[in-house]
Design an enzyme around this catalytic site. Sequence first.
Site, PDB file in Angstrom:
ATOM      1  N   GLU A 200      52.364   7.099  43.498  1.00 29.22           N
ATOM      2  CA  GLU A 200      51.092   7.388  42.633  1.00 29.22           C
ATOM      3  C   GLU A 200      50.638   8.718  43.332  1.00 29.22           C
ATOM      4  O   GLU A 200      49.599   8.973  43.494  1.00 29.22           O
ATOM      5  CB  GLU A 200      50.137   6.435  42.860  1.00 29.22           C
ATOM      6  N   GLU A 280      54.341  -0.610  37.044  1.00 32.12           N
ATOM      7  CA  GLU A 280      53.164  -1.642  37.441  1.00 32.12           C
ATOM      8  C   GLU A 280      52.502  -2.107  36.361  1.00 32.12           C
ATOM      9  O   GLU A 280      51.603  -1.438  35.872  1.00 32.12           O
ATOM     10  CB  GLU A 280      52.253  -1.139  38.487  1.00 32.12           C
TER      11      GLU A 280
END
Length: 648
Positions: A200, A280
Amino acid sequence: MILLILLILKFFVIYENVLIFNTETFQELVSPSQSKEITKRSFLIDYENNVFLKDGKPFQYISGSLHYFRVPRIYWRDRLRKFRAAGLNVVCTYVEWSTHEPSPGNFLFTEEQDLEYFIQLAVEEDLLVILRPGPYICAERDFGGLPPWLITLYPDINLRTNDINYQKEVKKWFDILLSKMQKYLYGNGGPIIMVQVENEYGSYNACNMDHKLWLRDLINSYVQEKAVLFTTDGNAKHYLNCGVIPDVYPTIDFGTTANVTLSFDVMRLFAPRGPLVNSEFYPGWLSHWEEKMQTVNTSSILAKMREMLDLRVNINFYMFFGGTNFGFMNGANLAEDKYEPQLTSYDYDAPLDEAGDPTSKYYEIRNLISKYMTLPNIPVPQILPKGNYGTVTLKPILSLFNHSFISDCKMVVSYKPKTHEELNLKYGYALYETKVPENISDPAVLYVHNVRDRVIVYVNRNPAGIMSRSRFINSLSLLAPPGSTLSLLIENQGRINYGNYLKDKKGLLESPLMNDVPLYLWTIVTFPFENVSWIDSIYPSNQNISPPAFYLGEFILPTKNDPLDTYIDMTGWGKGIMFVNNFNLGRYWPGTGSQVTLFVPSSCLHRAPEKNKIIMFETEYTHPEFKITFKDKPRINKVPPGYNNDFQ
Ligand SMILES: *[C@@H]1O[C@H](CO)[C@@H](O)[C@H](O)[C@H]1NC(C)=O
Ligand SMILES: *[C@@H]1O[C@H](CO)[C@@H](O)[C@H](O)[C@H]1NC(C)=O
Ligand SMILES: *[C@@H]1O[C@H](CO)[C@@H](O)[C@H](O)[C@H]1NC(C)=O
Ligand SMILES: *[C@@H]1O[C@H](CO)[C@@H](O)[C@H](O)[C@H]1NC(C)=O
Ligand SMILES: *[C@@H]1O[C@H](CO)[C@@H](O)[C@H](O)[C@H]1NC(C)=O
């Protein structure tokens, strides 16, 4: 199209040559059903048909996240089997640098850190593996998995950039880790189909292209196309702008409240072709102390799953099993300046609960998966019995102020205070003491610029108040006569794991002020609590010792059977940490919550007639009868007193 096929064919040919030399390694790594496919083993992206290709055939994964560092090794196989039994075909794990290199150059890969064993178990349980080595991993872990000694060695380090010291340490770590991982890559006969680069990165303000390319090339020097490299970012364009890395496959992550179509429209801006991936998908959510336990309802999960599976999306559930932040390893978030440390429990409201038991969510997800994939012939997991072991009464042992008896601590004297990192204290507590100057008025205001994170203040070693980072309390009015001893016991409640403020130093960053006068000349004692066995040489006291202090309880399990997992109900105690047979179960804070019970894995209990030893370090107040109770049910969803939804 033809070019692509040629490329893939070429790859196979090269690949077969490689395999001839490698057959032996494979036999160990590959389950019997997979071994027939040895001769065409590859994992690739088919950009033409928007799918992954495994051994040349279209492949879709439904994966679940499980962090081996959040569950004792004896349970790794159990959790993996329950993943497979739900129809998952992949397990996804982060690798935590701070766990594997707890001090510079000291690399751990055995026992609870035995990542290779974990990967071998995944193969035995018929699962492929997605590896997320970071080195920054977020994961709601202290410092996002980075080792705190980075700040001790390099106070000015610029994390997750082309900072020369950062890259030097990452390279040392990755050279060790990735050379171990190489033989487990899919193309080398192992189960690892994908390897993540960074984590991320679009949620971090550095946006450093040099660093991204350097990290990609470092990882690629080991992976060499034997697995697919990927990145993961939030489902908005501004994340991917900085998160994507040239020649690394971009994927996104989102939960049940997102719009699936719009989310993948964003991914398609950066990956016009190739398989859709949600790296995710959140079937639960993380919880902080001082807030309500976060949950995600099953109907919304099933609805989004259906939508995604109909689109042939590759899904990784984050988390399918959460586990526990044992010890001091929880991280913290910073939400608009509000410091929010994560709970000890990482139950996550996941399909498998903190103890690894299936929930109704698990069964419903399994049922839906069965409509899309063939379930393996594995018995449906059931809830396992838990220990209801009754009550143990503890005895006071030692005041923290009596620290000459504690071997596991260090004292330094310093004109100006030092941070935990300057003191080389990775986790735990530090006690800062000084004398109140002569010319201070009565009462006086004590002020700490940066409360990191919870400061218990004592005058002549009597409690005088608490400062709290999460509650923005950083000053206290004190009655502190000149010459009295002023003590600040400072708890590191977990370093920030997400966003731009990762470098989260603990303890005193500068001199506290008393009526605007800086206080100098400190005696500082650090308490890492890595090993509390020194307590064996101390006898319980009949004195009334008040916190901050150690309490001891001894008990023998009521049955001769193997110990079961159990939960300690901490109701009535203030705040502290709990050890069972020298194993740090983590922080407790039952008056606040939402977590009230601590998960106790059977692996840390001794079978009768051997004695078990409980040691508690309590900083605030004691149970009126010094009792704790072993229960067979968890309680992690208490609503904290004064909790207000709008405050979240
Ligand atoms: C997602 O967004 C699209 C485009 O705005 C809209 O047409 C669709 O109805 C939305 N889907 C859901 C489930 O809300
Ligand atoms: C489940 O969550 C969704 C999305 O947050 C919400 O719209 C729905 O009302 C919830 N359903 C139940 C039964 O709570
Ligand atoms: C310090 O600990 C020792 C050993 O338990 C005990 O004998 C002594 O009374 C303690 N002193 C104080 C001031 O608590
Ligand atoms: C108190 O004394 C210290 C050192 O003696 C001095 O630096 C400080 O300015 C004095 N503060 C006040 C409020 O007089
Ligand atoms: C803890 O310390 C004791 C005594 O110093 C030692 O015997 C033991 O091996 C240590 N345990 C661990 C896990 O390091």
